[in-house]
Design an enzyme around this catalytic site. Structure first.
Site, PDB file in Angstrom:
ATOM      1  CD  GLU A 211       2.776 -13.740   8.299  1.00  0.00           C
ATOM      2  OE1 GLU A 211       2.393 -12.571   8.411  1.00  0.00           O
ATOM      3  OE2 GLU A 211       2.468 -14.451   7.327  1.00  0.00           O
TER       4      GLU A 211
ATOM      5  CD  GLU B  34       4.348 -12.480  14.561  1.00  0.00           C
ATOM      6  OE1 GLU B  34       4.519 -12.191  13.360  1.00  0.00           O
ATOM      7  OE2 GLU B  34       3.521 -11.881  15.296  1.00  0.00           O
TER       8      GLU B  34
ATOM      9  CB  CYS C 141       0.261  -9.747   3.487  1.00  0.00           C
ATOM     10  SG  CYS C 141       1.067 -11.117   4.222  1.00  0.00           S
TER      11      CYS C 141
ATOM     12  CB  SER D  92       1.574 -11.658  11.683  1.00  0.00           C
ATOM     13  OG  SER D  92       2.918 -11.361  11.425  1.00  0.00           O
TER      14      SER D  92
ATOM     15  CE  LYS E 285       0.079  -4.304  -0.191  1.00  0.00           C
ATOM     16  NZ  LYS E 285       0.751  -4.787   1.034  1.00  0.00           N
TER      17      LYS E 285
ATOM     18  CD  GLU F 241       0.771  -1.838   3.910  1.00  0.00           C
ATOM     19  OE1 GLU F 241       0.858  -1.977   2.679  1.00  0.00           O
ATOM     20  OE2 GLU F 241       0.965  -2.756   4.719  1.00  0.00           O
TER      21      GLU F 241
ATOM     22  CD  GLU G  70       1.084   2.816  11.598  1.00  0.00           C
ATOM     23  OE1 GLU G  70       0.829   4.044  11.617  1.00  0.00           O
ATOM     24  OE2 GLU G  70       0.207   1.943  11.476  1.00  0.00           O
TER      25      GLU G  70
ATOM     26  CB  CYS H  53      -2.928  -9.642  -4.268  1.00  0.00           C
ATOM     27  SG  CYS H  53      -2.370  -9.754  -2.573  1.00  0.00           S
TER      28      CYS H  53
END
Lengths: 621, 156, 396
Positions: free
Chosen positions: A306, A309, A332, A352, A391, A394, A399, A548
C-alpha cells in the site's frame, strides 16, 4: 484541509428517537430517589441519576452507543404525581421530582413486560447461541421469572434468514428493541434494517422483506453486537472447520488477526483490555489446527504494497502530472469496501487495489507456503480468525481465488473461536504461551495496530515516511499519536523534509491524511471526496466504530469504554515489541526475496491486489 | 415495453410531486399519497426513487408505507373495497355484506381477485357509525350499504 | 342537511365575527378569556386549552425567538376513535367556524401557520376544505397583515393515511414529518418541541370551533353552560341500538339516560362511552353524567341493547387495538394480543377464571406502562366490560 465544519453536524436520528432537552443555562435540579436526596444536572435521565445512588435499573432497549427510544418499557419507575410509570431512560429530569424505583406497581409492570416478551419469544434458551449472553435472559433471571405467565409460543412465526454469509436473522427471537434499526440507520447510516408494519404485526425487516444477501447490507455486523437476544448472529462456519480438522487429508491453517487476541479474553470472563495472543496460539494447536500464523505478517505485507501504491500514485500525480485518483483510501475493511461499492460506486478508483491482509495471506498460503512445504494447495484449508462478520463475505467473493483455489476457506469470528475453545474444555487464560509458526508468523507492531482505528494509517506512516526520508517518523517512540483516538473523523499532516534522492519531488510537501471509522463517518468523508473537496493524500476508513476491535465479530457487549480498553491493549503490545515497522519485518524481506520479487511486482500484483464491483444502492422490484 | 413506459411515467410523476412538495422528509406522506392514488400501489421502484429524492433509505420509505393502512407495498386490486369493521357497523348488518362480497368475488377478505381487479379488506372506523354499515371503494365512502345496493355501488 | 340545534356550536353565527373580535381584544386578552371560560380539549383528555397555548407562547428559548415564523397551530382532524364522527360533521357543516378558530388560536400563540391534519378516511372532503381556504385567501381572510398590525396567517392541509394512533398528538407530528406514526417520549412536549422541533399546539376540531363563540359571547356566557369543571357543550356521536343515531350537541353534565332518550334508545343494557378506548356503563349507571368530573369522552357513544353479546364487543375492540397499536412499545404491541387471545381462550373454555384475573392485572399494567395513551387506555374497555358482564365473557 477539508472543510471540518461538515463533520460536526452528524445525522440527526429519526426525530422520535431523539431527546431534545436544552440544558444551557439551566440550574442543577434537586431530586429524591427512593427517599434519598441528590442533585443532578438539568436534563439528566432518570436512568443515569439512579446510577448515582447505586441502583441499576433493568434496561433492554437502551444502549450506550445509541440514542434513546424508550420502547421496551422495562426501565419503568414511579415519579410522584404522575399517573403512569415513566421510562427511566427516556425521562429527562427538568424539575424537582421524587422517584421510586422498585415499588410493587413498578415491579409488577416490569414483570408483565417481561412476561409479554417471553410469551412471544420463540425458542428455548439452551438451544440458542446467545445462551448466557442474552439480556432478555438476564432480565428474566433478575426478576425471578419461573413460569410463562401468559404462555409461550410453540410455533415459529418467521423464517430464519440464512442467505447472508455474514449475518443471520432470526426474527422469532426479536423483542423489537429498535437497537439494530438505530445501529443500521442512525449509527452506520447503511439503512438495511427498519421497523415495518404496525401493531402486533410489527417486525424488523429489510427493504421489501428481501433476504439480507439481496439488500445493501455491508455485513458490518454492528447490529449483532447490539442485539440483546439471539435474533441476530453471525453465520457460523465452525462445523465445516471441525470437519476439515478431522479430515486427515487436510492441512488446516489458522491465521489470527490482531483484534481477536485483544478481545477474546472477554469471552472467558476477563475485563476488556487483556491480550491473550500466545495463549490463543496454544489453544488453536490444541484444537487441532496444523499451523497457526499471524495475520500481522500479512498486515505488514499490506503496508509494503500500500505504501508503494501510495507513493507511486503521488509520483504519477505530482511528477508525471497524470490524472490519478487521490486521495487513496484503504481497502482492508471488507465492510467499508462493500459500503463503498453500494454507496459510492463511482469512487471505487480511490480504493487501494491491495487486498485485505486476510486475503493476501490466503493467497500466499495456497501458493508460497504450499510450494515451500510441499503440500498440495487443494488440501490446504485456510481459516481466518477475525473480529469481523464482513470477512465471511469477503472470503466468499468470487474474485478472491487468485491462488487457483478459494484463498481463504472460512472466516471465524472471535466469538465463534471462543465457542470452539470452550467446546474443547479449554479455559484460555490458563494456557501456556506459545509462539506462531514460521515463516509466516512474524508480525510487527505496525501490523498489530491494524486492529484499532488509525492503526493502518500509523503503520503506513511509519513505513512510508522512512522510505521517503530515510529517517524514522518524528514521533516519540514511533507513536504517531495524532492519528490515534476515538473521534469519528481525525486528520493529521506530516511535512516531508529532506527526502532521499528517489523521492526528491516530495520535498516540502505536507502529506495530509484522514481517518474515519464507522460507515456514517465514512459517508461524511466520501461526500467530500466525491465533491472533489477532500485534499487529503491518504485516508483510512474502517466500517466499524473503533476499527476492527469494535468489529461485528467481537465479543458482546460493546461500548466506547470497552473499545478504548481494547485499543489500549493493542497499543501496549505494540510498544512492547522489538519490530515495530512493517519494512523491518525479516520474514517480509524473505518472502519478497524468495517469492514475490518487489512490491507492486508482477506476482504481487496477481496475488495481493484486487478489483471492485460497482454495486449501487438500487435493489429494484 | 408497457412496463417500461409505466416506469417512465412513474419516474416523471414522482419528480413532479417532489418538486411540488419539497425534498424534505416531511413531504413523504404527501408523495406516497399521490403515487398511491394514481398507481394504486407503491412499488419497490417508486420507493427507491422517492428515497433518493428525499435523501433517506428506501427501507425507511418501506417502513412508513407499511405502517399506514392506505398504502400498499404489495400489488393489490385496481379497486380496493374496505369494509368498516367497527362494532357499530357490525351491529348494522356488516356480516351480510361480508358474506355477499366474499361470495360475489370468490375471495376471502384480505385477498385479491385473480384478475387483479378487486381486493377485499377491513378498515378501522370510517366515521360513519350513524349510517352503517359503511365501506370504501378506493377512497370514496358509501354508507348504509345493503346487499341490495351492492350491485349499483360496484358498478360505479 | 339535517337541521341541527345546540347551545354553542350549532347556534346561529355571523361569519368572521369571532376573528374580528379577537383582533379587537389583542392576544393577551383572548388568552385570558379562553382561560376564564375554562375551555378544555374536546379530544377526550380535557387538557385546559389556555394552558397549552400559554406553554407554547412562553417558549421563547434561544431557538424560538422569532415569533410567528416558527410556531404552529395544528388542527387534529384525525378522529379515529370507533364510534366518533362529530368532526366529520363539523368539517362538512361548520368549516368556517373551524378556520376561524384556528386563526384565533394562531393569533393568540403568535403562530403564522395553521395545519389541518385530516384523516385519510376524510380524503373526500379535501376539495371542499381546500376550496374554502382558497376562497378565504382570495378574500383576504387568510394571508398577510390580517389584523392591520402585522399578523400573518395561512392554513394548509396535511393528509393522514389510515392510522388511529396518529390521533395522538406526537404521533400526528411524526406522521407530518414523514415518519411512522410512533408516539414520542415526553418531555419534550409539542408545545416546546413539536412539528419541525418548533413550539406547536395541537387542538381538536371541536375545541377550535368553540373559540369564535367564546370570544363573541364572553367567558361568563360560556361558563353558564356545562358544569363547574367542564364548561360549555360537547358533541356526541351516537350510534348503535337507537332509532336516531347522529351527532348531538349537549351541555356537559348531561346524564347517560338523557342521551339515550335523545337518541331514541330503549331496552338498553350497556353504553360504551368514549369509543374503544372509553369505558362501558351498564343500566344501573345511566344516571352518571358526561363531563370531565364523571365520565369523560371524546364524544363516542355506542349503545347496546339486551340482545347484544358484550364479549363480541370486547373482542372487536381488542382486535382494533391489536391492529392499530403503533407496535413500538412492548405492553401495547404484545399486551393487546395477549388480552384478545385470553378472552378467546376463556370463551372456548380453555382456561380458568384465575387466568382472567391475570389478564385484568395485565391490563392494569398496560395502563401505566405503555408509552402513549393508546396502550394506556386498552384497560378501560377491558376492565369495564369484564367487571360488568363477566358472565358473557365465558359463554353465550
Amino acid at each position: 484541509m477539508g472543510n471540518l465544519s461538515n463533520f460536526e453536524s452528524s445525522r440527526i436520528p429519526s426525530s422520535h428517537l431523539q431527546q431534545q432537552i436544552d440544558a444551557t443555562g439551566k440550574a442543577d435540579v434537586e431530586i429524591a430517589i427512593n427517599g434519598k436526596k441528590l442533585t443532578v444536572p438539568y436534563g439528566t435521565s432518570i436512568l443515569n441519576a439512579t446510577r448515582l445512588v447505586g441502583v441499576k435499573i433493568p434496561t433492554l432497549c437502551s444502549h450506550d452507543d445509541l440514542c434513546v427510544v424508550g420502547v421496551c418499557r422495562l426501565c419503568l419507575v414511579e415519579v410522584e404525581g404522575q399517573k403512569t410509570l415513566q421510562a427511566a431512560c427516556a425521562y429527562p429530569i427538568t424539575a424537582s421530582i421524587n422517584i421510586r424505583t422498585h415499588t410493587t406497581k413498578v415491579r409488577k409492570a416490569r414483570r408483565h413486560v417481561l412476561d409479554l416478551m417471553l410469551r412471544n419469544h420463540y425458542g428455548e434458551c439452551y438451544a440458542c447461541r446467545r445462551n448466557h449472553k442474552c439480556q432478555l435472559q438476564d432480565r428474566a433471571k433478575e426478576h425471578g421469572v419461573d413460569f410463562f405467565r401468559f404462555g409461550h409460543i410453540k410455533e415459529k412465526r418467521f423464517e430464519e434468514d440464512l442467505s447472508s454469509y455474514a449475518v443471520v436473522r432470526d426474527p422469532d427471537k426479536c423483542v423489537l428493541c429498535y437497537r439494530c434499526v438505530r445501529t443500521c440507520i442512525d449509527m452506520q447510516e447503511v439503512g438495511v434494517l427498519e421497523f415495518i408494519n404496525r401493531g402486533f404485526e410489527t417486525q424488523v425487516s429489510t427493504f421489501m422483506n428481501k433476504p439480507l444477501a439481496e439488500v445493501i447490507c455491508v455485513n458490518c455486523g454492528q447490529c449483532i453486537n447490539r442485539c440483546p437476544t439471539g435474533a441476530l448472529r453471525a453465520n457460523d462456519p465452525s462445523d465445516k472447520v471441525w470437519r476439515a480438522i478431522e479430515d486427515p487429508e487436510k492441512h488446516v491453517i489458522m491465521q489470527t488477526a490482531p483484534a481477536p487476541r485483544a478481545c477474546i479474553g472477554e469471552e472467558f470472563g476477563l475485563e476488556a483490555g487483556h491480550s491473550l495472543t500466545r495463549e490463543l496460539n496454544t489453544a488453536i494447536r490444541m484444537i487441532g489446527f496444523d499451523q497457526v500464523f499471524d495475520t500481522n505478517f500479512a498486515a505488514d505485507l499490506t503496508i509494503m504494497e500500500e505504501s508503494a501504491e501510495l507513493l507511486t500514485r503521488l509520483k504519477d500525480a505530482l511528477v508525471e502530472g497524470k490524472d490519478i485518483p487521490l486521495p487513496m483510501i484503504t481497502s482492508c475493511s471488507p465492510g467499508w469496501v462493500k459500503f463503498c461499492e453500494h454507496f459510492y460506486p463511482d469512487q471505487l478508483d480511490h480504493l487501494s487495489t491491495c487486498k485485505s491482509p486476510q486475503q493476501m495471506f490466503g493467497a500466499l498460503l495456497k501458493t508460497y507456503y504450499a510450494e515451500k512445504s510441499g503440500i498440495n494447495p487443494a488440501n490446504i484449508v485456510t481459516v481466518a480468525l477475525m473480529p469481523c462478520s464482513a470477512k465471511k463475505f469477503e472470503c466468499n467473493r468470487p474474485e478472491m481465488q487468485d491462488s487457483g483455489h478459494k484463498d481463504v476457506d472460512y472466516g471465524l469470528t472471535t466469538r465463534e473461536m471462543a465457542q470452539m475453545i470452550k467446546e474443547c474444555g479449554i479455559h484460555l487464560p490458563d494456557l501456556d504461551r506459545e509462539d506462531f509458526d514460521h515463516p509466516l508468523g512474524l508480525g510487527s507492531g505496525a501490523g498489530l495496530i491494524f486492529g484499532a482505528t488509525g492503526g493502518v494509517m500509523e503503520a503506513a506512516i511509519r513505513t512510508a515516511y522512512e522510505i521517503v526520508t530515510g529517517r524514522e517518523v518524528p514521533f516519540e517512540g514511533l507513536n504517531v499519536t495524532p492519528v490515534r483516538g476515538m473521534e469519528g473523523i481525525r486528520e493529521a499532516s506530516i511535512l516531508i523534509e529532506n527526502p532521499v534522492e528517489e523521492w526528491k519531488f516530495l520535498a516540502g510537501v505536507e502529506l495530509k491524511v484522514a481517518i474515519a471509522h464507522g460507515t456514517a463517518n465514512a459517508k461524511k468523508i466520501m461526500e467530500l471526496v466525491k465533491a472533489g473537496k477532500a485534499d487529503y493524500h491518504f485516508i483510512e476508513i474502517m466500517a466499524c466504530p473503533g476499527g476492527c476491535l469494535g468489529g461485528g465479530g467481537a465479543p458482546i457487549p460493546t461500548n466506547d469504554e470497552i473499545r478504548r480498553k481494547r485499543a489500549e491493549a493493542l497499543y501496549k503490545e505494540d510498544a512492547s515489541l522489538e519490530v515495530r515497522k512493517s519494512h523491518e519485518n525479516a520474514e517480509i524481506d524473505q518472502i519478497y526475496e524468495e517469492f514475490l520479487g518487489e512490491p507492486l511486482g508482477e506476482r504481487s500484483h496477481r496475488l495481493l491486489h484486487t478489483h471492485y464491483t460497482p454495486r449501487g444502492k438500487r435493489i429494484g422490484d | 415495453m408497457r412496463d417500461q413506459r409505466t416506469r417512465e411515467m412513474l419516474d416523471q410523476d414522482i419528480r413532479r410531486w417532489v418538486d411540488k412538495y419539497s425534498r424534505e422528509r416531511s413531504a413523504l406522506i404527501a408523495i406516497l399519497h399521490n403515487v398511491h392514488r394514481k398507481y394504486s400501489q407503491v412499488s419497490a421502484h417508486a420507493m427507491e426513487e422517492i428515497a433518493d429524492y428525499l435523501g433517506i433509505h428506501p427501507v425507511e420509505v418501506y417502513g412508513v408505507a407499511t405502517f399506514y393502512s392506505f398504502y400498499n407495498a404489495e400489488p393489490k386490486g385496481k379497486k380496493i373495497i374496505r369494509l368498516c369493521r367497527t362494532i357499530s357497523c357490525d351491529m348494522q348488518g356488516k356480516r351480510d355484506l361480508v358474506y355477499a362480497l366474499e361470495h360475489r368475488f370468490g375471495i376471502r377478505f384480505g385477498e385479491t381477485t385473480r384478475d387483479g381487479k378487486w381486493t377485499l379488506e377491513y378498515t378501522s372506523c370510517m366515521g360513519w357509525c350513524d349510517q352503517g354499515p359503511a365501506l370504501f371503494v378506493n377512497s370514496k365512502p358509501y354508507t348504509s350499504v345493503t346487499t341490495e345496493r351492492l350491485d349499483a355501488i360496484l358498478a360505479e | 342537511m339535517t337541521e341541527r340545534k345546540g347551545p354553542i356550536l350549532f347556534r346561529p353565527y355571523t361569519a368572521f365575527s369571532g376573528m374580528r373580535k379577537a383582533f379587537e381584544m389583542g392576544n393577551a386578552k383572548v388568552l385570558a378569556t379562553v382561560k376564564d371560560a375554562g375551555l378544555r380539549g374536546r379530544g377526550g383528555a380535557g387538557f385546559p386549552t389556555a394552558m397549552k397555548w400559554k406553554f407554547a407562547l412562553d417558549d421563547i428559548s434561544k431557538d424560538h425567538q422569532d415569533y410567528s415564523k416558527d410556531r404552529f397551530i395544528i388542527c387534529n382532524a384525525d378522529e379515529g376513535e370507533p364510534g366518533t364522527f362529530k368532526d366529520r360533521v363539523l368539517l362538512e357543516e361548520q368549516l368556517g367556524l373551524l378556520l376561524e378558530g384556528m386563526l384565533i388560536a394562531g393569533y393568540t400563540i403568535r403562530a403564522s401557520t395553521g395545519i389541518i391534519f385530516l384523516r385519510g378516511e376524510y380524503n373526500y372532503m379535501w376539495d371542499q376544505i381546500k376550496g374554502t381556504i382558497l376562497r378565504w385567501r382570495a378574500e383576504g381572510m387568510l394571508g398577510e397583515n390580517l389584523d392591520g398590525k402585522g399578523f400573518d396567517f395561512d392554513i394548509h392541509i396535511r393528509m393522514g393515511a389510515g392510522a388511529y394512533v396518529c390521533g395522538e398528538e406526537t404521533a400526528l407530528i411524526e406522521s407530518m414529518e414523514g415518519y411512522r406514526g410512533e408516539p414520542r417520549n415526553r418531555p419534550p412536549f409539542p408545545v416546546n418541541a413539536g412539528f419541525n422541533k418548533r413550539p406547536t399546539v395541537v387542538n381538536n376540531v371541536e375545541t377550535l370551533c368553540q373559540l369564535p363563540h367564546i370570544l363573541n359571547e364572553g367567558a361568563d356566557w360560556f361558563k353558564k353552560i356545562g358544569t363547574e369543571e367542564s364548561t360549555g357543550s360537547k358533541l356526541l356521536s351516537i350510534s348503535g341500538d337507537c332509532s336516531k343515531p347522529g351527532v348531538y350537541e349537549v351541555p356537559f353534565g348531561v346524564t347517560i339516560q338523557a342521551v339515550l332518550e335523545l337518541a331514541g334508545a330503549v331496552g338498553i343494557k350497556a353504553v360504551q362511552v368514549g369509543g374503544a378506548s372509553g369505558i362501558c356503563l351498564s343500566a344501573h349507571e345511566f344516571d352518571r353524567t358526561i363531563c370531565f368530573e364523571d365520565v369523560p369522552t371524546g364524544g363516542s357513544i355506542i349503545i347496546f341493547n339486551t340482545t347484544r353479546n358484550m364479549r363480541e364487543v370486547l373482542v372487536n375492540f381488542l382486535g382494533f387495538f391489536m391492529e392499530e397499536s403503533c407496535g413500538q412499545c412492548t405492553p401495547c404491541r404484545y399486551g393487546t394480543e395477549c388480552l384478545l387471545d385470553g378472552i378467546l381462550q376463556l370463551s372456548r373454555g380453555e382456561c380458568s377464571d384465575e387466568y382472567l384475573s391475570e389478564l385484568l392485572d395485565l391490563s392494569d399494567s398496560m395502563a401505566i406502562a405503555s408509552k402513549c395513551g393508546l396502550g394506556q387506555s386498552v384497560a378501560n374497555p377491558f376492565r369495564s366490560i369484564i367487571e360488568r358482564f363477566r358472565g358473557e365473557i365465558y359463554h353465550g
